[in-house]
Design a protein around this motif. Structure first.
Motif, PDB file in Angstrom:
ATOM      1  N   ARG A 182       3.944  -8.250  -3.362  1.00 15.72           N
ATOM      2  CA  ARG A 182       3.822  -7.016  -2.585  1.00 15.72           C
ATOM      3  C   ARG A 182       3.589  -7.312  -1.105  1.00 15.72           C
ATOM      4  O   ARG A 182       4.148  -6.645  -0.230  1.00 15.72           O
ATOM      5  N   GLY A 183       2.733  -8.300  -0.834  1.00 14.94           N
ATOM      6  CA  GLY A 183       2.444  -8.634   0.558  1.00 14.94           C
ATOM      7  C   GLY A 183       3.674  -9.133   1.294  1.00 14.94           C
ATOM      8  O   GLY A 183       3.971  -8.697   2.406  1.00 14.94           O
ATOM      9  N   LEU A 184       4.421 -10.062   0.667  1.00 13.38           N
ATOM     10  CA  LEU A 184       5.635 -10.577   1.291  1.00 13.38           C
ATOM     11  C   LEU A 184       6.663  -9.471   1.492  1.00 13.38           C
ATOM     12  O   LEU A 184       7.328  -9.398   2.533  1.00 13.38           O
ATOM     13  N   VAL A 210      -2.300  -3.570  -0.019  1.00 19.15           N
ATOM     14  CA  VAL A 210      -1.764  -4.794   0.559  1.00 19.15           C
ATOM     15  C   VAL A 210      -0.364  -4.602   1.138  1.00 19.15           C
ATOM     16  O   VAL A 210      -0.043  -5.111   2.220  1.00 19.15           O
ATOM     17  N   GLY A 211       0.487  -3.839   0.432  1.00 14.45           N
ATOM     18  CA  GLY A 211       1.847  -3.620   0.912  1.00 14.45           C
ATOM     19  C   GLY A 211       1.899  -2.856   2.226  1.00 14.45           C
ATOM     20  O   GLY A 211       2.482  -3.331   3.213  1.00 14.45           O
ATOM     21  N   PRO A 212       1.286  -1.656   2.291  1.00 18.63           N
ATOM     22  CA  PRO A 212       1.305  -0.904   3.552  1.00 18.63           C
ATOM     23  C   PRO A 212       0.643  -1.627   4.720  1.00 18.63           C
ATOM     24  O   PRO A 212       1.117  -1.559   5.849  1.00 18.63           O
ATOM     25  N   VAL A 213      -0.460  -2.340   4.451  1.00 18.35           N
ATOM     26  CA  VAL A 213      -1.147  -3.046   5.540  1.00 18.35           C
ATOM     27  C   VAL A 213      -0.263  -4.151   6.101  1.00 18.35           C
ATOM     28  O   VAL A 213      -0.129  -4.310   7.323  1.00 18.35           O
ATOM     29  N   LEU A 214       0.393  -4.917   5.225  1.00 16.41           N
ATOM     30  CA  LEU A 214       1.260  -5.984   5.707  1.00 16.41           C
ATOM     31  C   LEU A 214       2.569  -5.437   6.277  1.00 16.41           C
ATOM     32  O   LEU A 214       3.186  -6.080   7.130  1.00 16.41           O
ATOM     33  N   PHE A 215       2.980  -4.245   5.833  1.00 18.34           N
ATOM     34  CA  PHE A 215       4.109  -3.578   6.495  1.00 18.34           C
ATOM     35  C   PHE A 215       3.760  -3.320   7.955  1.00 18.34           C
ATOM     36  O   PHE A 215       4.541  -3.615   8.867  1.00 18.34           O
ATOM     37  N   ALA A 216       2.566  -2.760   8.177  1.00 21.11           N
ATOM     38  CA  ALA A 216       2.123  -2.489   9.545  1.00 21.11           C
ATOM     39  C   ALA A 216       1.981  -3.770  10.346  1.00 21.11           C
ATOM     40  O   ALA A 216       2.323  -3.830  11.537  1.00 21.11           O
ATOM     41  N   GLU A 263       9.366  -1.463  -3.992  1.00 21.59           N
ATOM     42  CA  GLU A 263       8.814  -2.647  -4.635  1.00 21.59           C
ATOM     43  C   GLU A 263       7.379  -2.919  -4.211  1.00 21.59           C
ATOM     44  O   GLU A 263       6.541  -3.299  -5.029  1.00 21.59           O
ATOM     45  N   MET A 264       7.065  -2.701  -2.942  1.00 18.11           N
ATOM     46  CA  MET A 264       5.703  -2.988  -2.496  1.00 18.11           C
ATOM     47  C   MET A 264       4.725  -1.925  -2.998  1.00 18.11           C
ATOM     48  O   MET A 264       3.510  -2.102  -2.872  1.00 18.11           O
ATOM     49  N   SER A 265       5.246  -0.829  -3.566  1.00 13.62           N
ATOM     50  CA  SER A 265       4.385   0.258  -4.052  1.00 13.62           C
ATOM     51  C   SER A 265       4.307   0.311  -5.570  1.00 13.62           C
ATOM     52  O   SER A 265       3.659   1.205  -6.121  1.00 13.62           O
ATOM     53  N   GLN A 266       4.948  -0.620  -6.280  1.00 13.71           N
ATOM     54  CA  GLN A 266       4.970  -0.581  -7.736  1.00 13.71           C
ATOM     55  C   GLN A 266       3.611  -0.920  -8.332  1.00 13.71           C
ATOM     56  O   GLN A 266       2.819  -1.632  -7.739  1.00 13.71           O
ATOM     57  N   GLY A 267       3.407  -0.425  -9.549  1.00 17.22           N
ATOM     58  CA  GLY A 267       2.220  -0.792 -10.299  1.00 17.22           C
ATOM     59  C   GLY A 267       0.962  -0.101  -9.797  1.00 17.22           C
ATOM     60  O   GLY A 267       1.000   0.959  -9.167  1.00 17.22           O
ATOM     61  N   GLU A 268      -0.174  -0.754 -10.064  1.00 17.10           N
ATOM     62  CA  GLU A 268      -1.473  -0.193  -9.693  1.00 17.10           C
ATOM     63  C   GLU A 268      -1.583  -0.066  -8.176  1.00 17.10           C
ATOM     64  O   GLU A 268      -1.138  -0.926  -7.423  1.00 17.10           O
ATOM     65  N   HIS A 269      -2.219   1.010  -7.741  1.00 12.16           N
ATOM     66  CA  HIS A 269      -2.315   1.261  -6.296  1.00 12.16           C
ATOM     67  C   HIS A 269      -3.089   0.148  -5.601  1.00 12.16           C
ATOM     68  O   HIS A 269      -4.132  -0.306  -6.061  1.00 12.16           O
TER      69      HIS A 269
END
Length: 260
Positions: free
Chosen positions: A36-38, A240-246, A231-237
């Protein structure tokens, strides 16, 4: 071809190859948080690059058209979106399933088709890299080497998990590590090829550069919206995805301004 351009167009391919090499030293796939982070980081970089390195230069190069300067950007953007949309319908879901080992195993007997599907999706990313470096070589003030390099790095980050999630399921289904690695690498070969072809096309038809820039932006943002953000939003909330997007977005912005 300048050395920085040569190495720049190879960076995304290197990302795929390094990801595919995970088959030699990892027993399981990438951890959920790592993936998710990548993915989020790559989505942020690619979104920022599509705006600052592709769309804004396309608009500025069409400024002579006055109020109609948006036409090349809009036309090229939609061509990029429609091409990726067409590919998703021609080879439905194979690219997405390549990211999910559980859904892939029933398809591994036709692994060549899997690699071909991913390769088709990688070609527009190679075009994006090629057209940015073409603008840099043409001396366009709006396109900097730092912006082109950041775009290459962003695509490489996206390609790293993609290479791993092709090679590792192939090995899990019984394919040798070397052959599985080769399958992952093969999916990325088309990117430098697409970059070189776009460089040549832009050199032969400089007036087409605004269309090519916006075409690459449309293709990249389609990938971000269709694949990376879901993909970065899949599974349990998790954040990490939104923060690394920013983080990826602001890093690309900083590089483009500070080094441009």
């Amino acid at each position: 071809m300048k050395s920085e351009v040569f190495y720049g167009i190879l960076i995304p391919f290197l990302g795929t190859s390094v990801g595919a090499a995970c088959v030699f030293f990892m027993r399981r796939g990438l951890g959920e948080w790592t993936r998710r982070g990548l993915t989020g980081f790559a989505a942020g970089v690619m979104t920022a690059a599509a705006v600052w390195s592709l769309l804004i230069p396309a608009l500025e190069q069409s400024a002579r058209l006055g109020r109609l300067s948006f036409i090349p950007a809009v036309a090229g953007f939609w061509l990029g979106v429609l091409l990726l949309l067409a590919l998703d319908h021609i080879i439905p879901h194979l690219h997405q399933n390549s990211r999910r080992p559980e859904g892939l195993r029933s398809r591994l007997k036709d692994s060549t088709m899997l690699v071909f599907a991913v390769t088709l999706h990688n070609f527009p990313e190679g075009m994006a890299v090629g057209v940015v470096y073409a603008g840099y070589l043409a001396g366009e003030a709006e396109i900097t080497l730092a912006g082109a390099l950041a775009l290459s790095l962003g695509i490489a980050v996206q390609n790293f998990p993609e290479g791993a999630i092709i090679s590792m399921p192939l090995h899990s289904a019984g394919m040798g590590k070397r052959r599985a690695f080769a399958g992952g690498v093969l999916s990325g070969v088309v990117e430098p090829v697409g970059a070189v072809l776009t460089l040549l096309a832009a050199g032969l038809a400089t007036p087409a550069l605004p269309y090519l820039l916006s075409f690459a932006a449309g293709a990249m943002l389609y990938v971000v919206a269709e694949e990376l953000i879901p993909e970065m939003s899949q599974g349990e909330h998790t954040d990490v995805g939104p923060v690394l997007f920013a983080l990826g977005f602001t890093l690309m912005l900083a590089l483009d301004v500070a080094l441009g």
